[in-house]
Design an enzyme around this catalytic site. Structure first.
Site, mmCIF file in Angstrom:
data_model
loop_
_atom_site.group_PDB
_atom_site.id
_atom_site.type_symbol
_atom_site.label_atom_id
_atom_site.label_comp_id
_atom_site.label_asym_id
_atom_site.label_seq_id
_atom_site.Cartn_x
_atom_site.Cartn_y
_atom_site.Cartn_z
ATOM 1 N N THR A 11 0.832 -1.217 0.000
ATOM 2 C CA THR A 11 0.000 0.000 0.000
ATOM 3 C C THR A 11 0.863 1.261 0.000
ATOM 4 O OG1 THR A 11 -1.682 -1.208 1.240
ATOM 5 C CG2 THR A 11 -1.853 1.188 1.244
ATOM 6 N N VAL A 12 1.808 1.344 0.940
ATOM 7 C CA VAL A 12 2.595 2.577 1.049
ATOM 8 C C VAL A 12 3.622 2.667 -0.080
ATOM 9 C CG1 VAL A 12 4.115 3.951 2.524
ATOM 10 C CG2 VAL A 12 2.251 2.638 3.549
ATOM 11 N N VAL A 31 13.668 20.198 -5.500
ATOM 12 C CA VAL A 31 14.999 19.677 -5.174
ATOM 13 C C VAL A 31 16.068 20.395 -5.997
ATOM 14 C CG1 VAL A 31 16.428 17.585 -5.307
ATOM 15 C CG2 VAL A 31 14.098 17.431 -4.460
ATOM 16 N N GLU A 185 -3.082 -2.672 9.760
ATOM 17 C CA GLU A 185 -1.836 -3.414 9.567
ATOM 18 C C GLU A 185 -2.159 -4.774 8.960
ATOM 19 O OE1 GLU A 185 1.359 -2.082 10.517
ATOM 20 O OE2 GLU A 185 -0.007 -0.395 10.423
ATOM 21 N N LYS A 200 4.435 4.048 18.109
ATOM 22 C CA LYS A 200 4.449 5.472 17.748
ATOM 23 C C LYS A 200 4.725 6.351 18.962
ATOM 24 C CE LYS A 200 1.446 4.628 13.790
ATOM 25 N NZ LYS A 200 0.044 4.450 13.381
HETATM 26 N N1 HSE Z 1 -2.383 0.640 10.862
HETATM 27 C C1 HSE Z 1 -1.910 1.972 11.084
HETATM 28 C C2 HSE Z 1 -3.081 2.816 11.562
HETATM 29 C C3 HSE Z 1 -1.353 2.496 9.809
HETATM 30 O O1 HSE Z 1 -4.222 2.367 11.446
HETATM 31 O O2 HSE Z 1 -2.869 3.919 12.064
HETATM 32 C C4 HSE Z 1 -0.615 3.779 9.930
HETATM 33 O O3 HSE Z 1 0.490 3.666 10.775
#
Ligand code: HSE
Length: 403
Positions: A11-12, A31, A185, A200
């Site tokens: 995804t990312v 840049v 996730e 986090k």
């Molecule tokens: N699974 C994480 C969330 C993704 O729902 O915040 C982003 O870090």
């Protein structure tokens, strides 16, 4: 020319490719050089991808390419990602990541490695998805002694709680929606049980207070214990239930950090943060309170933060960014036992029992409450104190109220 590789086309990773391509012109302009996506590493095949010619399977190709400057790691986890990140930094390639697990567990050593090899390790996207928070914390707020950081740090659980509150969905229905939207996730227990928020808050605490805080030092409670009954009781006093990560400066350089559901009063701006949005409130001794708000998960918001780090590095490949922190210590993080707060309690007890146990309480009501269920808010006290008062009662829920 600045050459970039992406590790992991999920995804990312695919979002990073999309942003680099779609916004290529303005990125080159900002840049003042050409920023080119040169490789994508993934074990899977993507024969229909517009980037199909960039795929390689052997990481050594990247390590041995002297023209490769920046590696974007969006694999996730702390096994293959750790190996590839270590090898990239040792080869003098700067690394950008959204991988909070890796930063929270190995950030200190990887930052050291980057310094030793004259490159950078940046991870703006690891906290708050697309929200600019890490760079503001260390740059714009650098004049402050930071006192505390409190955040809604997980988009999936905030989405679930919002859908339970607003649409009356069950936990499972709301989780299925979050997964369908690409927020969760790979293993959603990391979201639901609070581990993602824990990683986090570790990163935020390390940046705010200057030493590595490890996830296993941080007491972590997720949202499985939040019932629709609790949502209704909270609503009756204008509160919302939110999963918060908190890090609070303590005397002698210590830190109190934890993750738990809280009742957030309506006058606190965190109570209005809904759906996949995250918000991080920071208190500094000069600025007072400041809050950062935005999309905390999702393909393009997260890619936005990743590509911002790529741009920062690409502007000056050799700059030493000094964005690190000191090594942690087993006694750095203190227990939450000393932290006083009001408490929300839902318990099987009579009102008289609740009053005789807990003294001055504010009783809560909801429609359809069964006989024998008492819900109330207490005066401020510590967790050991409230647990002692409730000893022997069949406690349904016990959550702190955010002051
Ligand atoms: N699974 C994480 C969330 C993704 O729902 O915040 C982003 O870090």
């Amino acid at each position: 020319m600045v050459n970039v590789a992406i590790l992991g086309f999920g995804t990312v990773g695919s979002g990073v490719a999309e942003v680099l391509t779609t916004n290529g012109g303005l990125i080159d302009h900002r840049v003042d050089d050409l920023v080119r996506l040169k490789y994508i590493v993934d074990v899977r095949d993507f024969p229909d991808s517009p980037y199909k010619d960039l795929f390689v399977k052997d990481f050594a190709v990247l390590e041995n390419d002297p023209e490769l400057d920046i590696v974007v790691e969006t694999i996730g986890g702390a096994t293959i990602a750790l190996d590839f990140t270590t090898r990239a930094l040792k080869a003098g390639k700067s690394v950008v990541t959204s991988n909070k697990e890796l930063v929270a567990t190995h950030g200190y050593e990887l930052l050291q490695l980057a310094r030793e090899h004259g490159c950078s390790y940046l991870f703006e996207a690891s906290v708050g998805g697309g929200i600019p928070i890490l760079r503001p914390l260390t740059s714009c707020l650098a004049a402050n002694e930071l006192e505390q950081v409190t955040g809604i740090l997980n988009g999936t659980t905030n989405y679930i709680l919002t859908r339970m509150i607003k649409a009356g969905l069950t936990f499972d229905q709301a989780l299925a929606e979050a997964q369908a939207n690409g927020y969760a996730e790979k293993d959603p227990t990391a979201d639901v049980d609070g581990h993602d928020a824990c990683r986090k808050i570790c990163i935020l605490a390390a940046l705010a207070f200057g030493r590595h805080v490890y996830p296993d030092q941080v007491p972590t409670q997720g949202i499985r214990g939040v019932a629709l009954e609790d949502v209704a009781y909270a609503d009756s006093v204008g509160c919302k239930i939110k999963l918060l990560g908190r890090a609070i400066r303590q005397p002698e350089g210590k830190v109190c950090a934890f993750v738990a559901p809280h009742l957030v009063p309506g006058e606190n701006p965190l109570s209005g943060v809904e759906d996949v949005f995250n918000a991080i409130a920071v208190t500094g001794n000069a600025i007072g309170d400041v809050m950062f708000y935005g999309r905390g998960a999702g393909k393009l918001p997260t890619a936005s933060a990743v590509v911002a780090d790529v741009i920062d590095i690409a502007k000056d490949l050799k700059r030493d960014r000094h964005n690190g922190w000191e090594e942690g210590a087993p006694d750095l993080v203190v227990s939450t036992d000393g932290l006083r707060s009001a408490w929300y309690v839902r318990v099987q007890a009579s009102v008289e029992q609740a009053r005789s146990r807990c003294g001055d309480i504010q009783l809560l009501a909801r429609s359809g409450a069964p006989a024998g269920e008492a819900a109330f808010l207490t005066a401020p006290m510590t967790e050991p104190e409230i647990r002692e008062k409730l000893a022997g009662l069949d406690a349904g829920s016990l959550f702190r109220v955010l002051a």
